[in-house]
Design a protein around this motif. Sequence first.
Motif, PDB file in Angstrom:
ATOM      1  N   ALA A  61       0.826  -1.220   0.000  1.00 45.80           N
ATOM      2  CA  ALA A  61       0.000   0.000   0.000  1.00 45.80           C
ATOM      3  C   ALA A  61       0.856   1.265   0.000  1.00 45.80           C
ATOM      4  O   ALA A  61       2.086   1.191  -0.065  1.00 45.80           O
ATOM      5  N   TYR A  62       0.205   2.424   0.075  1.00 45.70           N
ATOM      6  CA  TYR A  62       0.928   3.708   0.014  1.00 45.70           C
ATOM      7  C   TYR A  62       1.195   4.249   1.405  1.00 45.70           C
ATOM      8  O   TYR A  62       2.262   4.743   1.717  1.00 45.70           O
ATOM      9  N   ARG A  63       0.183   4.196   2.236  1.00 39.68           N
ATOM     10  CA  ARG A  63       0.349   4.633   3.617  1.00 39.68           C
ATOM     11  C   ARG A  63      -0.752   4.019   4.454  1.00 39.68           C
ATOM     12  O   ARG A  63      -1.765   3.582   3.912  1.00 39.68           O
ATOM     13  N   GLY A  64      -0.509   3.997   5.750  1.00 33.12           N
ATOM     14  CA  GLY A  64      -1.529   3.400   6.609  1.00 33.12           C
ATOM     15  C   GLY A  64      -1.458   3.940   8.018  1.00 33.12           C
ATOM     16  O   GLY A  64      -0.499   4.614   8.406  1.00 33.12           O
ATOM     17  N   VAL A  65      -2.510   3.668   8.770  1.00 32.05           N
ATOM     18  CA  VAL A  65      -2.537   4.021  10.187  1.00 32.05           C
ATOM     19  C   VAL A  65      -2.729   2.731  10.988  1.00 32.05           C
ATOM     20  O   VAL A  65      -3.585   1.906  10.654  1.00 32.05           O
ATOM     21  N   PHE A  66      -1.916   2.597  12.001  1.00 30.22           N
ATOM     22  CA  PHE A  66      -1.960   1.416  12.863  1.00 30.22           C
ATOM     23  C   PHE A  66      -2.497   1.841  14.220  1.00 30.22           C
ATOM     24  O   PHE A  66      -1.979   2.761  14.838  1.00 30.22           O
ATOM     25  N   ARG A  67      -3.578   1.203  14.644  1.00 28.72           N
ATOM     26  CA  ARG A  67      -4.137   1.522  15.965  1.00 28.72           C
ATOM     27  C   ARG A  67      -4.219   0.251  16.786  1.00 28.72           C
ATOM     28  O   ARG A  67      -4.667  -0.779  16.293  1.00 28.72           O
ATOM     29  N   ALA A  68      -3.800   0.351  18.028  1.00 30.86           N
ATOM     30  CA  ALA A  68      -3.928  -0.788  18.930  1.00 30.86           C
ATOM     31  C   ALA A  68      -4.578  -0.331  20.223  1.00 30.86           C
ATOM     32  O   ALA A  68      -4.300   0.759  20.719  1.00 30.86           O
ATOM     33  N   ARG A  69      -5.477  -1.149  20.728  1.00 30.79           N
ATOM     34  CA  ARG A  69      -6.069  -0.893  22.038  1.00 30.79           C
ATOM     35  C   ARG A  69      -5.854  -2.123  22.904  1.00 30.79           C
ATOM     36  O   ARG A  69      -6.236  -3.234  22.531  1.00 30.79           O
ATOM     37  N   VAL A  70      -5.207  -1.891  24.018  1.00 33.79           N
ATOM     38  CA  VAL A  70      -4.863  -2.984  24.917  1.00 33.79           C
ATOM     39  C   VAL A  70      -5.797  -2.958  26.118  1.00 33.79           C
ATOM     40  O   VAL A  70      -5.888  -1.940  26.808  1.00 33.79           O
ATOM     41  N   TYR A  71      -6.517  -4.031  26.320  1.00 34.13           N
ATOM     42  CA  TYR A  71      -7.408  -4.175  27.481  1.00 34.13           C
ATOM     43  C   TYR A  71      -6.794  -5.198  28.438  1.00 34.13           C
ATOM     44  O   TYR A  71      -5.778  -5.803  28.124  1.00 34.13           O
ATOM     45  N   SER A  72      -7.444  -5.383  29.562  1.00 28.38           N
ATOM     46  CA  SER A  72      -6.866  -6.305  30.548  1.00 28.38           C
ATOM     47  C   SER A  72      -6.827  -7.749  30.028  1.00 28.38           C
ATOM     48  O   SER A  72      -5.951  -8.528  30.384  1.00 28.38           O
ATOM     49  N   ASP A  73      -7.790  -8.095  29.167  1.00 34.52           N
ATOM     50  CA  ASP A  73      -7.885  -9.490  28.749  1.00 34.52           C
ATOM     51  C   ASP A  73      -7.924  -9.669  27.233  1.00 34.52           C
ATOM     52  O   ASP A  73      -8.240 -10.738  26.740  1.00 34.52           O
ATOM     53  N   ARG A  74      -7.654  -8.588  26.483  1.00 38.45           N
ATOM     54  CA  ARG A  74      -7.662  -8.721  25.021  1.00 38.45           C
ATOM     55  C   ARG A  74      -6.923  -7.547  24.394  1.00 38.45           C
ATOM     56  O   ARG A  74      -6.711  -6.509  25.039  1.00 38.45           O
ATOM     57  N   VAL A  75      -6.567  -7.743  23.127  1.00 35.72           N
ATOM     58  CA  VAL A  75      -5.923  -6.677  22.366  1.00 35.72           C
ATOM     59  C   VAL A  75      -6.666  -6.532  21.046  1.00 35.72           C
ATOM     60  O   VAL A  75      -7.004  -7.522  20.400  1.00 35.72           O
TER      61      VAL A  75
END
Lengths: 148, 120
Positions: A61-75
Amino acid sequence: MPEEHPLIEMEREIAGGDFQRAGDVSSELKNILQRAGFPPAFNRRVVIASYEAEMNVVIHAYRGVFRARVYSDRVHVEIDDQGPGIPDLELAFQEGYSTAPPHIREMGFGAGYGLSNMKKCSDVLVIDTRVQEGTKVVMDFFLSPSNS
Amino acid sequence: MTLREIKEILEAEVLVGEEFLDREIWYACGSDLLSDVLAFAKEHALLLTGLTNSQVIRTAEMIDLLGIVFVRGKRPEHSTIELAALKGIPLLTTRLPMYESCGRLYLKGLKGCSEFGSNA
Ligand SMILES: Nc1ncnc2c1ncn2[C@@H]1O[C@H](COP(=O)(O)OP(=O)(O)OP(=O)(O)O)[C@@H](O)[C@H]1O
Ligand SMILES: [Mg+2]
């Protein structure tokens, strides 16, 4: 049930074609997960799937955005790119199918295993793709009682 | 077997990470396909490869490889060695080609990363 607040949130840009920095984002997520104290086997599957998705943005691809959300029991991980999109998703998931050009193969990528590996490593994988617009990869990883 | 033993078996030179030579290696895989390594590598593993670009180090980082051996006398660029130093990944280089490197280690009892067969 009210939506639980993430413990940690991360948002980073990924530049297509930038092989110097390719992997930085997944590396940062790895450090975050390690510091959060998740079991290594769990971190490993999150990080491998994230790196595959990050590399797909860098390679395809050309560009992208990476988002992560970390919870106590899942990502929860989302990688949203602007790029060519994937015309035939079923074909793209086939192991061995790749449109990667020769210079990518020389680096050791482009065997066509990335998407199936992402599926293997994640608990939920959803891909939304539009030709000539882009691709959004959403993955969820649940920390199971067996610690992986 | 330890990285130190592997270094001797392969008559290898350590490019970086002398301090990690006591690491215990359980499995090895020989590959020039990072896609394969990402899909199949196990924990406590060593990679033997002819690739020397920085993505080899990145891949090693993501799957917690314990070390990398470059075969056929290959050496990565200085910046790649520095990246490995930063990530704590020992790098070795041997003059032996891929087949012989893997063969020597296998004969000494180091198992493969394959999910198939007896070592699965
Ligand atoms: N983000 C993306 N944008 C556009 N096309 C993509 C994207 N991700 C995957 N593809 C397409 O799907 C194909 C298969 O992807 P997959 O990740 O399985 O293999 P690969 O990236 O080609 O090789 P590998 O992941 O083994 O290095 C790619 O070759 C490409 O054509
Ligand atoms: Mg890929």
